[in-house]
Enzyme design. Structure first.
Site, PDB file in Angstrom:
ATOM      1  N   GLU A 196      -2.900 -10.317   5.402  1.00 11.74           N
ATOM      2  CA  GLU A 196      -4.381 -10.145   5.637  1.00 11.74           C
ATOM      3  C   GLU A 196      -5.220 -11.360   4.429  1.00 11.74           C
ATOM      4  O   GLU A 196      -5.485 -10.942   3.325  1.00 11.74           O
ATOM      5  CB  GLU A 196      -4.576  -8.727   4.640  1.00 11.74           C
ATOM      6  CG  GLU A 196      -4.110  -7.638   5.679  1.00 11.74           C
ATOM      7  CD  GLU A 196      -4.601  -6.410   5.363  1.00 11.74           C
ATOM      8  OE1 GLU A 196      -5.135  -6.169   4.141  1.00 11.74           O
ATOM      9  OE2 GLU A 196      -4.500  -5.191   6.210  1.00 11.74           O
ATOM     10  N   GLU A 328       0.536  -3.275  11.015  1.00  8.63           N
ATOM     11  CA  GLU A 328       0.047  -2.204  10.135  1.00  8.63           C
ATOM     12  C   GLU A 328      -0.786  -1.299  10.848  1.00  8.63           C
ATOM     13  O   GLU A 328      -1.827  -1.537  11.407  1.00  8.63           O
ATOM     14  CB  GLU A 328      -0.664  -2.739   8.984  1.00  8.63           C
ATOM     15  CG  GLU A 328       0.495  -3.476   7.898  1.00  8.63           C
ATOM     16  CD  GLU A 328      -0.391  -3.776   6.361  1.00  8.63           C
ATOM     17  OE1 GLU A 328      -1.312  -2.901   6.007  1.00  8.63           O
ATOM     18  OE2 GLU A 328       0.167  -4.769   5.994  1.00  8.63           O
TER      19      GLU A 328
HETATM   20  O1  AHR Z   1      -0.422  -0.494   3.767  1.00 10.71           O
HETATM   21  C1  AHR Z   1      -1.006  -0.630   2.526  1.00 10.71           C
HETATM   22  C2  AHR Z   1      -1.847  -2.031   2.524  1.00 10.71           C
HETATM   23  O2  AHR Z   1      -2.746  -2.052   3.280  1.00 10.71           O
HETATM   24  C3  AHR Z   1      -1.098  -3.169   2.660  1.00 10.71           C
HETATM   25  O3  AHR Z   1      -0.390  -3.683   1.605  1.00 10.71           O
HETATM   26  C4  AHR Z   1      -2.212  -4.355   3.136  1.00 10.71           C
HETATM   27  O4  AHR Z   1      -1.904  -5.102   4.119  1.00 10.71           O
HETATM   28  C5  AHR Z   1      -3.245  -3.282   3.868  1.00 10.71           C
HETATM   29  O5  AHR Z   1      -4.626  -3.474   3.541  1.00 10.71           O
END
Ligand code: AHR
Length: 524
Positions: A196, A328
């Site tokens: 990110e 994610e």
């Molecule tokens: O999964 C929790 C967080 O969510 C991670 O660290 C980040 O990459 C995302 O914003």
């Protein structure tokens, strides 16, 4: 009411189906038109140094009274082995862009304590470092997906980390690894170039990130001789976290012009189901039908998100060489009352199980481009597989979905067409069912049916033309209520059970229960 009969020499159950004939849903499976492989890596997991995900969830230390192997919980390892976990993304997440690998190697009593400023400013003993992660990976039989630090780190430091993990002696770092008890180089299957980077990873512009991505891709090298010609490490660039396509454009435009000096094999995408928007506010326990419907409606957006990014990728890469890695995804609910909000603790209900199956089905339908995905997160954080509290341990409904889907790993996608109809409640309209089909690596025809309808069963007839079905078995996951959960005290509220199917005249019929996930394996 049920009566039993024999067909094709095997016992099947003939059902007296509750739904009216007009309500029956017709599915048509076309085995003559196989699609792409459903890459097993879409069943990957994410394990960040966050809350009790690693510490307590995986790592208890060799001196713990909780049964462990070299500090890693035996109960967790045994449960995860059943999932055939293809890859685990570590150490983050936002944590990755502040992590210095050197603090997590060598004798544990000499490792420095640091502050986990990404997640609650708690003290990190660094007891769970690279060698412990690799041990965990080997114990569960998986592949490492290592996210390197592009935010606060340097290419040199990340390059040295890869050398520590993958070089064969006599390099100095390979010798250091050997001195730490691991003479053989590790295999690193996937390399995440930052996380990110548009936000917690450094708030970069797309162009700034693309410049860094090229440098990291050029200099962060896998030196394992066993990965030179086969099992090559795949490099995954940071991708978007909103449907906006600017980031993907920049990365793919650069990739199109890449030279011998650098390359990437994938672009990531992060998208969570946050039904009320940020900050997450849906309850993960003790909620009603409205929240259930809203959450499922929200999760179905994943399909549109993928399409938008894929359209950009197709423009630069029509041959689909570059993977879209959803590294994610999952439900992000409000923190459980009384928990540390920075630890992202939430319960896991049949609603989350259904959400998981809907996302896995979407990934399967995008299998030509989506060849990797990582649910967030593995243990005790967000949509977890397992919840622990000291010695207590419970498998969540989401765990069981991943277990039921194991036969889909590397299966061949088979088109299935149907008119799902709709289920409407409180102004929200959802498809009554979702379904995918595939041919498993051991030749079975697999069919998955998710019944989204919280209140009504769905009776289904599936046309199996082109297949001579001999027998079928089915497993279903449902629960008494939309918010049913497994707890330490009652761990078997949401567990799979066998379901009845009928094969007759080339058709497979069954009734799936309300709010359920069903996987059928058909022998031919
Ligand atoms: O999964 C929790 C967080 O969510 C991670 O660290 C980040 O990459 C995302 O914003």
């Amino acid at each position: 009411m049920r009566c039993r009969g024999f067909l094709f020499g095997v016992m099947v159950t003939i059902l007296t189906l509750p739904a009216l004939a007009a309500d029956r849903i017709q599915l048509s499976v076309d085995a003559s038109k196989p699609g792409p492989k459903i890459d097993r890596n879409i069943f990957g997991h994410f394990a960040e140094n966050l809350g009790h995900g690693l510490y307590e969830g995986i790592w208890v230390g060799p001196g713990s009274s909780i049964p462990n192997t070299r500090g890693i919980r035996n109960d967790v390892v045994a449960a995860l082995r059943e999932l055939n976990v293809p890859n685990v993304r570590w150490p983050g997440g936002c944590f990755a862009d502040q992590y210095h690998w050197r603090k997590g190697i060598g004798p544990r009593d000499k490792r420095p304590a640091t502050v986990n400023s990404a997640w609650g400013d708690v003290i990190d003993t660094n007891a769970f470092g690279t060698d412990e992660f690799m041990d965990f990976i080997q114990q569960i039989g998986s592949t490492p997906y290592v996210s390197i630090n592009v935010g606060s780190g340097t290419p040199e430091e990340a390059g040295e980390w890869l050398e520590y993990m993958t070089a064969a002696a006599p390099t100095a770092l390979a010798k250091e690894r050997a001195a730490n008890g691991h003479p053989e180089p590790y295999k690193v299957g996937f390399l995440g170039i930052g996380n990110e980077s548009w936000d917690c990873g450094g708030a970069m512009t797309p162009d700034y990130y693309v410049s860094l991505m090229k440098v990291y891709s050029r200099f962060v090298l896998n030196m394992n001789p066993a990965q030179r010609d086969k099992d090559k490490m795949l490099k995954i660039a940071v991708g978007p976290g909103t449907p906006n396509t600017e980031w993907t454009e920049a990365v793919m435009q650069a990739w199109k012009k890449h030279t011998w000096a650098w390359d990437i094999n994938g672009v990531s995408l992060h998208w969570y189901t946050v039904p009320n928007g940020w900050p997450p506010s849906t309850a993960s326990e003790k909620f009603g039908l409205d929240d259930y419907d809203k959450t499922l409606k929200s999760t179905l957006f994943m399909d549109e998100f993928l399409r938008k990014q894929e359209a950009v990728m197709d423009k630069y890469d029509p041959e689909k060489k570059v993977t879209l890695s959803v590294d994610e995804w999952g439900a992000w609910h409000a923190p459980l009352p009384g928990s540390n909000p920075a630890f992202l603790v939430q319960q896991n209900s049949i609603r989350d199980a259904i959400l998981a199956s809907l996302n896995l089905n979407i990934f399967a339908r995008h299998a030509d481009r989506v060849r990797m995905a990582n649910i967030a997160q593995m243990i005790n954080v967000l949509q977890a597989m397992i919840l622990t509290d000291k010695e207590k341990f419970v498998l969540t409904p989401t765990y069981y979905v991943f277990k039921m889907y194991v036969p889909f790993q590397d299966a061949t996608f088979i088109p299935v067409t149907f008119d799902a109809g709709s289920y409407t409640h409180g102004g929200i309209s959802l498809p009554r069912i979702d379904a995918i089909a595939a041919r498993s690596t051991d030749g079975k025809l697999l069919l998955e049916i998710t019944n989204l309808d919280a209140e009504n069963p769905a009776s289904i007839d599936t046309d199996l033309s082109g297949i001579t079905a001999k027998s079928a078995t089915a497993e279903t996951l449902t629960a008494p209520n939309v918010d049913s959960i497994n707890t330490f005290e009652s761990p078997d509220v949401v567990v799979p059970k066998s379901a009845a199917v009928n094969i007759h005249d080339g058709k497979l019929s069954l009734t799936v229960e309300p709010r359920s996930v069903t996987v059928i394996a058909i022998e031919q």
